[in-house]
Design a protein around this motif. Structure first.
Motif, PDB file in Angstrom:
ATOM      1  N   LEU A  59       0.784  -1.251   0.001  1.00 41.07           N
ATOM      2  CA  LEU A  59      -0.039  -0.029   0.016  1.00 41.07           C
ATOM      3  C   LEU A  59       0.780   1.257   0.170  1.00 41.07           C
ATOM      4  CD1 LEU A  59      -2.912   1.048   0.391  1.00 41.07           C
ATOM      5  CD2 LEU A  59      -2.574   0.899   2.821  1.00 41.07           C
ATOM      6  N   TYR A  60       1.839   1.367   0.928  1.00 39.45           N
ATOM      7  CA  TYR A  60       2.896   2.663   1.046  1.00 39.45           C
ATOM      8  C   TYR A  60       3.673   2.587  -0.271  1.00 39.45           C
ATOM      9  CZ  TYR A  60       6.420   5.424   3.122  1.00 39.45           C
ATOM     10  OH  TYR A  60       7.082   6.474   3.484  1.00 39.45           O
ATOM     11  N   ALA A  61       3.967   1.359  -0.639  1.00 35.93           N
ATOM     12  CA  ALA A  61       4.713   1.492  -1.986  1.00 35.93           C
ATOM     13  C   ALA A  61       4.022   2.110  -3.143  1.00 35.93           C
ATOM     14  CB  ALA A  61       5.335   0.081  -2.417  1.00 35.93           C
ATOM     15  N   ASN A  62       2.730   1.794  -3.307  1.00 33.23           N
ATOM     16  CA  ASN A  62       1.958   2.311  -4.312  1.00 33.23           C
ATOM     17  C   ASN A  62       1.908   3.850  -4.204  1.00 33.23           C
ATOM     18  OD1 ASN A  62       0.223   0.653  -5.909  1.00 33.23           O
ATOM     19  ND2 ASN A  62       0.656  -0.569  -4.178  1.00 33.23           N
ATOM     20  N   ALA A  63       1.849   4.470  -3.153  1.00 31.84           N
ATOM     21  CA  ALA A  63       1.805   5.881  -2.809  1.00 31.84           C
ATOM     22  C   ALA A  63       3.205   6.465  -3.042  1.00 31.84           C
ATOM     23  CB  ALA A  63       1.590   6.161  -1.358  1.00 31.84           C
ATOM     24  N   ARG A  64       4.256   5.631  -2.756  1.00 29.40           N
ATOM     25  CA  ARG A  64       5.588   6.390  -2.915  1.00 29.40           C
ATOM     26  C   ARG A  64       5.881   6.276  -4.456  1.00 29.40           C
ATOM     27  NH1 ARG A  64       9.422   7.182   1.340  1.00 29.40           N
ATOM     28  NH2 ARG A  64      10.301   8.099  -0.790  1.00 29.40           N
ATOM     29  N   LEU A  67       1.626   6.276  -7.848  1.00 26.42           N
ATOM     30  CA  LEU A  67       0.490   5.944  -8.684  1.00 26.42           C
ATOM     31  C   LEU A  67      -0.617   6.409  -8.038  1.00 26.42           C
ATOM     32  CD1 LEU A  67       0.945   1.800  -8.465  1.00 26.42           C
ATOM     33  CD2 LEU A  67       1.911   3.604  -9.941  1.00 26.42           C
ATOM     34  N   PRO A  68      -1.567   7.092  -9.270  1.00 25.68           N
ATOM     35  CA  PRO A  68      -2.752   7.794  -8.997  1.00 25.68           C
ATOM     36  C   PRO A  68      -3.783   7.104  -8.061  1.00 25.68           C
ATOM     37  CG  PRO A  68      -2.913   7.275 -11.333  1.00 25.68           C
ATOM     38  CD  PRO A  68      -1.325   6.944 -10.628  1.00 25.68           C
ATOM     39  N   HIS A  69      -4.437   7.501  -7.394  1.00 22.31           N
ATOM     40  CA  HIS A  69      -5.896   6.856  -6.766  1.00 22.31           C
ATOM     41  C   HIS A  69      -5.350   5.711  -5.813  1.00 22.31           C
ATOM     42  CE1 HIS A  69      -7.587   8.868  -9.986  1.00 22.31           C
ATOM     43  NE2 HIS A  69      -7.463   8.032 -10.926  1.00 22.31           N
ATOM     44  N   ARG A 128      -2.852  10.085   4.566  1.00 18.24           N
ATOM     45  CA  ARG A 128      -2.470  10.566   3.289  1.00 18.24           C
ATOM     46  C   ARG A 128      -2.795   9.223   2.633  1.00 18.24           C
ATOM     47  NH1 ARG A 128       3.216  11.937   5.198  1.00 18.24           N
ATOM     48  NH2 ARG A 128       2.680  10.482   7.147  1.00 18.24           N
ATOM     49  N   ALA A 129      -2.559   9.174   1.217  1.00 16.09           N
ATOM     50  CA  ALA A 129      -2.498   8.151   0.278  1.00 16.09           C
ATOM     51  C   ALA A 129      -1.554   7.282   0.782  1.00 16.09           C
ATOM     52  CB  ALA A 129      -2.422   8.744  -1.293  1.00 16.09           C
ATOM     53  N   ASP A 264      -9.026  -6.869   0.685  1.00 15.18           N
ATOM     54  CA  ASP A 264      -9.946  -6.275  -0.426  1.00 15.18           C
ATOM     55  C   ASP A 264      -9.310  -5.543  -1.127  1.00 15.18           C
ATOM     56  OD1 ASP A 264     -11.697  -7.817   0.944  1.00 15.18           O
ATOM     57  OD2 ASP A 264     -12.968  -6.471   1.903  1.00 15.18           O
ATOM     58  N   LEU A 265      -8.259  -4.587  -1.188  1.00 11.95           N
ATOM     59  CA  LEU A 265      -7.831  -3.599  -1.955  1.00 11.95           C
ATOM     60  C   LEU A 265      -7.152  -4.291  -3.205  1.00 11.95           C
ATOM     61  CD1 LEU A 265      -6.308  -1.118   0.850  1.00 11.95           C
ATOM     62  CD2 LEU A 265      -8.285  -0.909  -0.522  1.00 11.95           C
ATOM     63  N   GLN A 266      -6.876  -5.564  -2.970  1.00 15.30           N
ATOM     64  CA  GLN A 266      -6.183  -6.298  -4.153  1.00 15.30           C
ATOM     65  C   GLN A 266      -5.108  -5.672  -4.770  1.00 15.30           C
ATOM     66  OE1 GLN A 266      -9.921  -7.302  -6.379  1.00 15.30           O
ATOM     67  NE2 GLN A 266      -9.302  -9.340  -5.766  1.00 15.30           N
ATOM     68  N   LEU A 267      -4.143  -5.250  -3.822  1.00 16.75           N
ATOM     69  CA  LEU A 267      -3.146  -4.435  -4.458  1.00 16.75           C
ATOM     70  C   LEU A 267      -1.924  -5.251  -5.005  1.00 16.75           C
ATOM     71  CD1 LEU A 267      -2.592  -2.622  -0.637  1.00 16.75           C
ATOM     72  CD2 LEU A 267      -3.262  -1.623  -2.800  1.00 16.75           C
ATOM     73  N   GLN A 268      -1.343  -4.507  -5.953  1.00 20.99           N
ATOM     74  CA  GLN A 268      -0.252  -5.138  -6.753  1.00 20.99           C
ATOM     75  C   GLN A 268       1.065  -4.394  -6.474  1.00 20.99           C
ATOM     76  OE1 GLN A 268      -0.608  -7.483  -9.008  1.00 20.99           O
ATOM     77  NE2 GLN A 268      -2.867  -7.685  -8.610  1.00 20.99           N
ATOM     78  N   TRP A 269       2.301  -4.860  -6.360  1.00 25.77           N
ATOM     79  CA  TRP A 269       3.488  -4.075  -6.135  1.00 25.77           C
ATOM     80  C   TRP A 269       3.540  -2.927  -7.490  1.00 25.77           C
ATOM     81  CZ3 TRP A 269       5.703  -4.059  -2.048  1.00 25.77           C
ATOM     82  CH2 TRP A 269       5.693  -5.188  -1.087  1.00 25.77           C
ATOM     83  N   PRO A 270       3.913  -1.796  -7.140  1.00 23.01           N
ATOM     84  CA  PRO A 270       4.200  -0.912  -8.375  1.00 23.01           C
ATOM     85  C   PRO A 270       5.121  -1.274  -9.340  1.00 23.01           C
ATOM     86  CG  PRO A 270       4.946   0.023  -6.302  1.00 23.01           C
ATOM     87  CD  PRO A 270       4.371  -1.293  -5.970  1.00 23.01           C
ATOM     88  N   PRO A 271       4.699  -1.170 -10.554  1.00 23.37           N
ATOM     89  CA  PRO A 271       5.561  -1.569 -11.659  1.00 23.37           C
ATOM     90  C   PRO A 271       6.850  -0.572 -11.578  1.00 23.37           C
ATOM     91  CG  PRO A 271       3.590  -0.480 -12.818  1.00 23.37           C
ATOM     92  CD  PRO A 271       3.516  -0.319 -11.147  1.00 23.37           C
TER      93      PRO A 271
END
Ligand code: AMP
Ligand code: MG
Length: 298
Positions: A59-64, A67-69, A128-129, A264-271
């Motif tokens: 989750l944190y990695a996505n914000a860092r 990634l939008p949204h 924060r996001a 439930d967020l079904q996150l992925q590692w950011p590319p």
């Protein structure tokens, strides 16, 4: 051998407040869906730590990564004095990376805060996001302590339930998962906790003589909670009424609720926004260059 997990996200979610909910029917000393020993309870508490920390990191990695949204999670903790809000924060959030946690505690509003709408200070403290926000008390105080002590006129309080539902719906619509938890304790358990605060030097700091005065409004608080929970537990921002006389049990339930929200967020590692093969080659080359330079200097 301690057995594998026998508590689940679904078990935790069974504490959800649904239509027809009656606070008075919930036994604060019960441990729904868990009848095992304390040892197994403590095992259950750490069982999901790896998954929880991985998901939080994602989750944190996505914000860092910008990634939008990128979503956020907001955990709202409410309960009578000594209901264990602090313990939940220490034990549940202690598993997480503090970089990814936005913690806010709400006490008696300051002079400045009082000049604004009751949601003003709440909006300023939203996570924060990519963060997990934790509210130690919240905007619900404005329909709880305010109702019990008449701190606002009743018609104003009556309006707030709808304002809260609307406000929370907007948060959900813009990507916040909201988990609202009432840590439900009995007056006997509160007495035990307050006694401990008076008998132990290391607990004096938690004691406030006003807690006894508040305690004498027990039934009014239960009534205020009943009204708040039934009017503001929605499908998008549900309340969970967690029996909390057994502290390890309550902490475990909150941890599983958090896990469910993260799953439930079904996150992925950011590319990667670079070519890993190219960068690996550059890394190797840089190492060779450095080695050469350093041997020349010797
Ligand atoms: P504690 O959580 O023990 O630090 O206590 C905080 C105190 O602040 C509690 O007695 C709350 O009822 C009180 N409080 C929190 N928010 C409000 C509010 N909006 N209006 C009045 N009192 C509040
Ligand atoms: Mg207190």
């Amino acid at each position: 051998m301690v057995p594998m997990a026998n508590f689940s996200v679904e078990d935790a979610r069974a504490t959800q407040v649904t239509p027809g909910f009656q606070l008075a029917d919930i036994d604060p000393a019960a441990t729904p869906n868990f009848s095992d020993s304390k040892k197994k309870l403590l095992h259950e508490f750490t069982e999901i730590d790896d998954e929880l920390t991985d998901l939080q990191e994602m989750l944190y990695a996505n914000a860092r990564a910008g990634l939008p949204h990128t979503p956020r999670i907001l955990l709202v903790l409410q309960g009578m004095d000594t209901s264990g809000k602090g313990g939940v924060i220490r034990h549940v959030m202690g598993t997480l990376d503090p970089q990814g946690v936005d913690l806010a505690a709400f006490g008696v509003p300051t002079e400045q805060e009082r000049q604004h709408d009751f949601l003003w200070r709440i909006k300023k403290a939203l996570p924060r996001a990519g963060r997990i926000g934790v509210f130690d008390r919240s905007h619900y105080e404005d329909v709880l302590v305010h109702r019990v002590h008449g701190l606002s006129p009743l018609p104003v309080i009556e309006q707030r339930y709808g304002q809260i539902v609307e406000f929370e719906q907007e948060l959900v619509d813009s990507g916040t998962t909201i988990i609202k938890v009432m840590l439900h304790i009995s007056p006997e358990f509160q007495a035990e906790n307050l006694r401990e605060r008076l008998e132990r030097k290391d607990k004096y700091w938690k004691y406030n003589p006003g807690d006894i005065d508040e305690r004498l409004h027990w039934e009014e608080y239960q009534q205020a909670y009943q009204i708040a929970l039934e009017r503001t537990s929605t499908a998008s921002a549900p309340w969970y009424c967690v029996p909390s006389d057994n502290k390890p049990y309550a902490r475990m339930v909150v941890k599983y609720l958090l896990l469910g929200a993260l799953r439930d967020l079904q996150l992925q590692w950011p590319p990667a926004d670079f070519d890993p093969a190219v960068e690996l080659a550059r890394l190797e080359a840089s190492q060779q260059q450095l080695q050469q330079r350093l041997t020349q200097q010797q």
